[in-house]
Design a protein around this motif. Structure first.
Motif, PDB file in Angstrom:
ATOM      1  N   GLY A   1       0.818  -1.205   0.000  1.00 27.45           N
ATOM      2  CA  GLY A   1       0.000   0.000   0.000  1.00 27.45           C
ATOM      3  C   GLY A   1       0.852   1.255   0.000  1.00 27.45           C
ATOM      4  N   ARG A   2       0.203   2.344   0.340  1.00 28.41           N
ATOM      5  CA  ARG A   2       0.889   3.630   0.332  1.00 28.41           C
ATOM      6  C   ARG A   2       1.856   3.725   1.499  1.00 28.41           C
ATOM      7  NH1 ARG A   2      -4.103   7.706  -0.894  1.00 28.41           N
ATOM      8  NH2 ARG A   2      -4.703   6.707  -2.825  1.00 28.41           N
ATOM      9  N   PRO A   3       3.008   4.374   1.274  1.00 32.37           N
ATOM     10  CA  PRO A   3       3.926   4.573   2.394  1.00 32.37           C
ATOM     11  C   PRO A   3       3.320   5.568   3.380  1.00 32.37           C
ATOM     12  CG  PRO A   3       4.724   5.716   0.455  1.00 32.37           C
ATOM     13  CD  PRO A   3       3.528   4.896   0.031  1.00 32.37           C
ATOM     14  N   ASN A   4       3.699   5.428   4.645  1.00 34.70           N
ATOM     15  CA  ASN A   4       3.183   6.361   5.638  1.00 34.70           C
ATOM     16  C   ASN A   4       3.924   7.682   5.545  1.00 34.70           C
ATOM     17  OD1 ASN A   4       5.391   6.648   7.683  1.00 34.70           O
ATOM     18  ND2 ASN A   4       5.182   4.436   7.664  1.00 34.70           N
ATOM     19  N   LEU A   5       3.403   8.677   6.198  1.00 35.77           N
ATOM     20  CA  LEU A   5       4.051   9.980   6.231  1.00 35.77           C
ATOM     21  C   LEU A   5       4.652  10.241   7.601  1.00 35.77           C
ATOM     22  CD1 LEU A   5       1.331  12.012   4.337  1.00 35.77           C
ATOM     23  CD2 LEU A   5       3.468  11.128   3.450  1.00 35.77           C
ATOM     24  N   GLY A   6       4.712   9.186   8.412  1.00 31.79           N
ATOM     25  CA  GLY A   6       5.239   9.321   9.761  1.00 31.79           C
ATOM     26  C   GLY A   6       6.753   9.403   9.771  1.00 31.79           C
ATOM     27  N   SER A   7       7.324   9.202  10.930  1.00 26.54           N
ATOM     28  CA  SER A   7       8.759   9.298  11.084  1.00 26.54           C
ATOM     29  C   SER A   7       9.286   7.947  11.513  1.00 26.54           C
ATOM     30  CB  SER A   7       9.087  10.338  12.144  1.00 26.54           C
ATOM     31  OG  SER A   7      10.471  10.397  12.377  1.00 26.54           O
ATOM     32  N   PRO A   8      10.274   7.366  10.923  1.00 25.65           N
ATOM     33  CA  PRO A   8      10.865   7.788   9.660  1.00 25.65           C
ATOM     34  C   PRO A   8       9.947   7.465   8.485  1.00 25.65           C
ATOM     35  CG  PRO A   8      11.916   5.772  10.401  1.00 25.65           C
ATOM     36  CD  PRO A   8      10.947   6.181  11.495  1.00 25.65           C
ATOM     37  N   ARG A   9      10.011   8.290   7.472  1.00 27.18           N
ATOM     38  CA  ARG A   9       9.068   8.215   6.365  1.00 27.18           C
ATOM     39  C   ARG A   9       9.273   6.980   5.495  1.00 27.18           C
ATOM     40  NH1 ARG A   9       7.751  12.797   1.838  1.00 27.18           N
ATOM     41  NH2 ARG A   9       6.053  11.626   0.932  1.00 27.18           N
TER      42      ARG A   9
ATOM     43  N   ALA B   1       3.195   6.782  11.997  1.00 28.64           N
ATOM     44  CA  ALA B   1       1.766   6.827  11.709  1.00 28.64           C
ATOM     45  C   ALA B   1       1.449   8.021  10.826  1.00 28.64           C
ATOM     46  CB  ALA B   1       0.975   6.920  13.008  1.00 28.64           C
ATOM     47  N   SER B   2       0.453   7.862   9.999  1.00 26.44           N
ATOM     48  CA  SER B   2      -0.040   8.940   9.158  1.00 26.44           C
ATOM     49  C   SER B   2      -1.502   9.137   9.506  1.00 26.44           C
ATOM     50  CB  SER B   2       0.084   8.585   7.675  1.00 26.44           C
ATOM     51  OG  SER B   2       1.424   8.356   7.331  1.00 26.44           O
ATOM     52  N   ALA B   3      -1.782  10.195  10.244  1.00 33.30           N
ATOM     53  CA  ALA B   3      -3.174  10.473  10.595  1.00 33.30           C
ATOM     54  C   ALA B   3      -3.958  10.803   9.338  1.00 33.30           C
ATOM     55  CB  ALA B   3      -3.235  11.639  11.574  1.00 33.30           C
ATOM     56  N   ARG B   4      -5.195  10.376   9.334  1.00 33.67           N
ATOM     57  CA  ARG B   4      -6.042  10.630   8.174  1.00 33.67           C
ATOM     58  C   ARG B   4      -7.161  11.562   8.601  1.00 33.67           C
ATOM     59  NH1 ARG B   4      -9.820   6.314   5.054  1.00 33.67           N
ATOM     60  NH2 ARG B   4     -10.592   7.746   3.494  1.00 33.67           N
ATOM     61  N   ARG B   5      -7.368  12.617   7.828  1.00 38.59           N
ATOM     62  CA  ARG B   5      -8.448  13.563   8.058  1.00 38.59           C
ATOM     63  C   ARG B   5      -9.284  13.631   6.798  1.00 38.59           C
ATOM     64  NH1 ARG B   5      -8.110  16.624  13.007  1.00 38.59           N
ATOM     65  NH2 ARG B   5      -6.298  15.708  14.005  1.00 38.59           N
ATOM     66  N   GLN B   6     -10.573  13.754   6.985  1.00 37.31           N
ATOM     67  CA  GLN B   6     -11.468  13.903   5.839  1.00 37.31           C
ATOM     68  C   GLN B   6     -12.171  15.248   5.942  1.00 37.31           C
ATOM     69  OE1 GLN B   6     -13.841  10.324   6.287  1.00 37.31           O
ATOM     70  NE2 GLN B   6     -12.814   9.457   4.505  1.00 37.31           N
TER      71      GLN B   6
ATOM     72  N   ILE C   1      -3.068  20.024  -0.156  1.00 36.48           N
ATOM     73  CA  ILE C   1      -3.743  20.248   1.129  1.00 36.48           C
ATOM     74  C   ILE C   1      -2.738  20.223   2.272  1.00 36.48           C
ATOM     75  CG2 ILE C   1      -5.384  19.248   2.770  1.00 36.48           C
ATOM     76  CD1 ILE C   1      -7.020  18.337   0.276  1.00 36.48           C
ATOM     77  N   ARG C   2      -1.810  19.260   2.277  1.00 35.91           N
ATOM     78  CA  ARG C   2      -0.793  19.207   3.329  1.00 35.91           C
ATOM     79  C   ARG C   2       0.031  20.483   3.356  1.00 35.91           C
ATOM     80  NH1 ARG C   2      -0.539  13.756   1.803  1.00 35.91           N
ATOM     81  NH2 ARG C   2       1.113  14.173   0.296  1.00 35.91           N
ATOM     82  N   ASP C   3       0.476  20.935   2.176  1.00 40.29           N
ATOM     83  CA  ASP C   3       1.278  22.161   2.102  1.00 40.29           C
ATOM     84  C   ASP C   3       0.479  23.369   2.568  1.00 40.29           C
ATOM     85  OD1 ASP C   3       3.387  20.659   1.115  1.00 40.29           O
ATOM     86  OD2 ASP C   3       3.088  21.289  -0.979  1.00 40.29           O
TER      87      ASP C   3
END
Length: 93
Positions: A37-45, A51-56, A82-84
């Protein structure tokens, strides 16, 4: 009544271990990389740690269209925009 799959239908399926591009999957690590699946955006990336929190959010149609157009024009994704934008907004608050 449940329909059963015929032997001909099963024979037509792509065998396990042969990706669409052809060839065999070398080992379990390669399979995990393909299916992970998609890589997380947590640390280390992108290592599977963190963890990569998800917001809708719900956007009005005109804002959603503008976001898609902007992302396409800048060769990025709506999520990255959106992140930027959130990061810039919070840095200026």
């Amino acid at each position: 009544m449940t329909r059963t799959t015929t032997n001909d239908e099963l024979d037509a399926l792509r065998p396990i271990g042969q990706p669409l591009g052809g060839g065999d999957i070398a080992d379990e690590d390669e399979l995990r990389a393909i299916m992970g699946g998609r890589p997380n955006l947590g640390s280390p990336r992108a290592t599977g740690a963190g963890a990569s929190a998800r917001r809708q959010v719900r956007l009005p149609e005109h804002l959603n269209t503008a976001l898609d157009d902007y992302a396409a024009a800048h060769s990025t994704t709506p999520s990255a925009v959106i992140r930027d934008a959130v990061e810039a907004y919070l840095a200026s608050a």
